[in-house]
Design a protein around this motif. Structure first.
Motif, short mmCIF file in Angstrom:
data_model
loop_
_atom_site.label_atom_id
_atom_site.label_comp_id
_atom_site.label_asym_id
_atom_site.label_seq_id
_atom_site.Cartn_x
_atom_site.Cartn_y
_atom_site.Cartn_z
N GLY A 1 29.94 -20.93 -8.16
CA GLY A 1 30.30 -19.61 -8.68
C GLY A 1 30.18 -18.59 -7.57
N LYS A 2 29.43 -17.52 -7.80
CA LYS A 2 29.24 -16.49 -6.77
C LYS A 2 27.97 -16.73 -5.95
CE LYS A 2 31.77 -12.87 -9.24
NZ LYS A 2 31.72 -11.50 -9.83
N THR A 3 27.27 -17.81 -6.26
CA THR A 3 26.02 -18.11 -5.55
C THR A 3 26.31 -19.00 -4.35
OG1 THR A 3 24.76 -18.01 -7.61
CG2 THR A 3 23.72 -19.14 -5.76
N VAL A 4 25.74 -18.62 -3.21
CA VAL A 4 25.91 -19.41 -1.99
C VAL A 4 24.54 -19.76 -1.42
CG1 VAL A 4 26.88 -19.48 0.33
CG2 VAL A 4 28.05 -18.18 -1.47
N ASN A 5 24.30 -21.05 -1.22
CA ASN A 5 23.07 -21.51 -0.58
C ASN A 5 23.43 -22.28 0.66
OD1 ASN A 5 21.02 -20.61 -2.52
ND2 ASN A 5 21.95 -22.09 -3.92
N SER A 6 22.69 -22.06 1.74
CA SER A 6 23.00 -22.74 2.99
C SER A 6 21.74 -23.21 3.69
CB SER A 6 23.79 -21.81 3.92
OG SER A 6 23.01 -20.70 4.30
N CYS A 7 21.92 -24.15 4.60
CA CYS A 7 20.79 -24.66 5.37
C CYS A 7 21.33 -25.37 6.61
CB CYS A 7 19.95 -25.65 4.54
SG CYS A 7 18.39 -26.13 5.35
N GLN A 8 20.51 -25.41 7.65
CA GLN A 8 20.85 -26.19 8.84
C GLN A 8 20.31 -27.60 8.61
OE1 GLN A 8 19.87 -24.37 12.53
NE2 GLN A 8 20.89 -25.93 13.75
N TYR A 9 21.14 -28.60 8.88
CA TYR A 9 20.78 -29.98 8.59
C TYR A 9 20.59 -30.80 9.87
CZ TYR A 9 21.62 -29.24 3.64
OH TYR A 9 21.53 -28.79 2.34
N ALA A 10 19.62 -31.70 9.80
CA ALA A 10 19.35 -32.60 10.92
C ALA A 10 19.73 -34.01 10.51
CB ALA A 10 17.86 -32.55 11.29
N TYR A 11 20.25 -34.76 11.45
CA TYR A 11 20.70 -36.14 11.19
C TYR A 11 19.51 -37.06 10.96
CZ TYR A 11 23.22 -40.56 12.08
OH TYR A 11 23.78 -41.81 11.98
#
Length: 213
Positions: free
Chosen positions: A117-127
């Protein structure tokens, strides 16, 4: 990066066009070994590590296309090819498989952005490496594992990609597994695999690619 998906889509235009071109090749650009791997036949020693950049881009969920009935020709073709399942059974299988509320995923510079929807969640990811799975059919698959390192992020802590590829290559579409418990728990998930295609592809193009996949 949050909130910049429009700009993000523009800057990744060239990448998405190349991914789209690959998708519309219906596998013709693949080597014989890559085609076999895509069909679940490969040697474990041939599996290679991959970077998150293989999935760079802006991606759309195909679940809305299923709900709108636009994927019905795909399921009809599958039912005709495999007489052991009816159209309704095939569609029910994919309804469970594709189900997700994450409409769009953006990936750039090892950061993943999840739009609900209008919600955005983000993160930096490690392998976190890869895991080779052998399915009940005898075919094999590879999941590439990534972990969110920001404890305060509301993005999924554990993410796994499966795109029928076993080595470095820009992805044309992918199935994703998302959860917050552990990679081990996520590896047991076999029924729900939200599926994404390049955001630049029109609905008709996605359907066409699926019909030839």
């Amino acid at each position: 990066m949050a909130g910049h998906i429009g700009k993000f889509a523009m800057t990744l235009g060239a990448l998405l066009v190349s991914a789209q071109a690959f998708a519309h090749s219906h596998g013709h650009q693949m080597t014989e070994a890559e085609q076999k791997a895509a069909n679940g036949v490969f040697e474990d020693k041939d599996v290679k590590d991959r970077k998150l950049s293989d999935w760079d881009g802006v991606w759309q969920s195909v679940y809305p296309f299923l709900l709108s009935g636009d994927l019905d020709p795909v399921f009809k073709k599958k039912a005709e090819k495999d007489k052991s399942q009816s159209f309704d059974e095939v569609k029910a299988y994919y309804r469970t498989g594709y189900a997700t509320d994450v409409e769009t995923i953006g990936i750039e510079n090892n950061v993943m952005e999840f739009h609900v929807g209008k919600t955005v969640n983000s993160c930096q990811y490690a392998y976190s490496g890869y895991k080779i799975l052998t399915y009940t059919s005898g075919k094999k698959g590879v999941r590439y594992l990534f972990e969110c390192k920001d404890a305060s992020s509301k993005a999924p802590k554990f993410v796994q990609f499966s795109d029928h590829t076993i080595g470095p290559r820009a992805s044309a579409h992918f199935h994703i597994f998302m959860g917050n418990t552990s990679h081990e728990a996520l590896l047991k998930e076999m029924d729900n695999w939200p599926t994404y295609y390049p955001n630049e592809m029109y609905k008709a193009q996605v359907v066409d690619e699926m019909l030839h996949h």
